[in-house]
Scaffold this motif. Structure first.
Motif: not given
Length: 424
Positions: A354-381
């Protein structure tokens, strides 16, 4: 110039002298319990035990602090193998004067989840407890009065934005400014000291959730980080490390035989600590990471998430060592309190893969793909701390390409950290 640094290399274990009983707080789920009498640490009864810094210090009859006037930076995780508080042990040590205590985020008991924590008094010892998560996050002139040595004993969990290491770094700076010695009673990295993941913090983004330019998952102990901070940030404090004995870098916390104490209110298991470098990244966005449920960081979701859809996409990515189970949940506190959320239960099925950071980034990418208007991706920074990685996520670059963008910096960090490692 960097002040002299010492690392305790303790001799072979010997039975401590004396038979006085020590009052030890019993570790319990609720954090409150009556005290019970326990004998001094008997290393002979634990022939292959992992000893933390306080265990080594106690075994050596506190000689490393002989004649010192101590301010102890600690919380409920500062205990020896038998659950006796480091504060109690130093208070009872005949050749040490414990002057004051200092507490980090979540306070001395680890139960407080507040924006600021006030100064208080230790009910057992009658000593002042100065908050380092209140009006100031750095020891003040007044709080350091009568102290010649600051001692740090807190269990970290191996993630850059977990604030205990920032508290340590700021206290090191205060010690250097006042000409004090700084002693770290070291503890194992509970999610192992081998795996290093994630982008290195961008220059100029240092903060209380990013004290130094290290990756999200740094793979170092507090003592090792103190050595790095002292050298690379040119703090110049008189630093001493009382090291862990019997721990190998490849070992996680459950291999140590040490007592698990929840380091903070929502860090309730080793599994959650392992998930935290990746899932914790997401919590500055408008996503629930399971706070207000029985299993924080093992759940993510939001009212606008379709659990089946998210689980399908994440499982299709075939991330190593992890599976995703669709579910609904309703947090009783924190983000989306009282609201039904769709999401996934994150199941670690192979910890070594298991690689937790890779997993977290994969979740972030999937959320961006599925819910681009709902998920506030910029706050990830805020916790990610790496603009290039965020930009790649926003562009939906392939996961391998996103990870490759910080790989050179990660490898450079591995080279940098070699000089500061204490354990094999």
């Amino acid at each position: 110039s960097i002040a002299r640094e010492e690392i305790t290399r303790a001799p072979a274990p010997t039975e401590p002298s004396g038979t006085n009983l020590l009052q030890a707080p019993c570790v319990s789920k609720g954090g409150e319990a009556p005290t019970l009498a326990v004998p001094p640490l008997s290393v002979s009864q634990l022939p292959q035990a992992v000893l933390t810094g306080i265990d080594v210090l106690q075994r050596d009859q506190f000689r490393q602090l002989a004649g010192r006037r101590v301010g102890l930076i600690t919380n409920h995780t500062g205990i020896n193998r038998r659950g006796v508080r480091t504060a109690t042990l130093l208070h009872q040590a005949p050749n040490v004067t414990l002057v004051a205590l200092f507490s980090p985020e979540h306070g001395p008991t680890g139960q407080l989840d507040q924006a600021q924590i006030q100064d208080m008094r230790d009910p057992e010892l009658g000593l002042p407890i100065f908050s380092l998560y209140g009006k100031t996050r750095k020891p003040t002139d007044a709080s350091l009065k009568g102290i010649d040595t600051l001692v740090f004993d807190i269990q970290d969990i191996g993630t850059r934005f977990y604030t205990y290491i920032s508290t340590m770094g700021l206290a090191m700076q205060a010690a250097a400014e006042h000409g004090l010695r700084f002693v770290v009673l070291d503890r194992p990295n509970p999610i192992n000291g081998v795996d290093v993941e994630g982008p290195v913090l961008d220059a100029g983004r240092e903060s209380f959730v990013g004290f130094h330019r290290i990756p999200v998952r740094h793979g170092m102990t507090a003592g090792e980080l103190a050595r790095m901070f002292n050298a690379e940030k040119r703090i110049g404090v008189d630093l001493r490390i009382i090291g862990v004995e019997g721990w190998r870098r490849s070992e996680s916390f459950d291999a140590t035989g040490l007592l698990w104490v929840n380091p903070s209110p929502n860090m309730r298991s080793l599994t959650e600590a392992l998930l935290y470098p990746g899932i914790g990244l997401l919590e500055t966005t408008n996503l629930s990471v399971g706070r207000g449920t029985d299993t924080p960081f093992e759940l993510i979701g939001a009212p606008w998430v379709d659990p089946g859809e998210l689980a399908r996409e994440l499982n299709a990515a075939r991330l190593p060592g992890v599976r995703f189970v669709p579910r609904y949940f309703t947090p009783t506190a924190s983000k989306y309190e009282g609201k039904r959320c769709g999401g996934v239960n994150i199941m670690v099925v192979d910890r070594r893969a298991f690689r937790p950071v890779r997993t977290g980034l994969a979740i972030a990418r999937t959320l961006r793909s599925l819910y681009p208007n709902q998920w506030e991706a910029e706050a990830l920074l805020r916790l990610l701390g790496h603009q290039e990685t965020l930009a790649a996520l926003l562009r939906l670059e392939p996961l391998d390409q996103i990870v490759s963008r910080y790989e050179a910096e990660r490898k450079d960090f591995l080279r940098r950290r070699k000089a500061f490692l204490l354990y094999r």
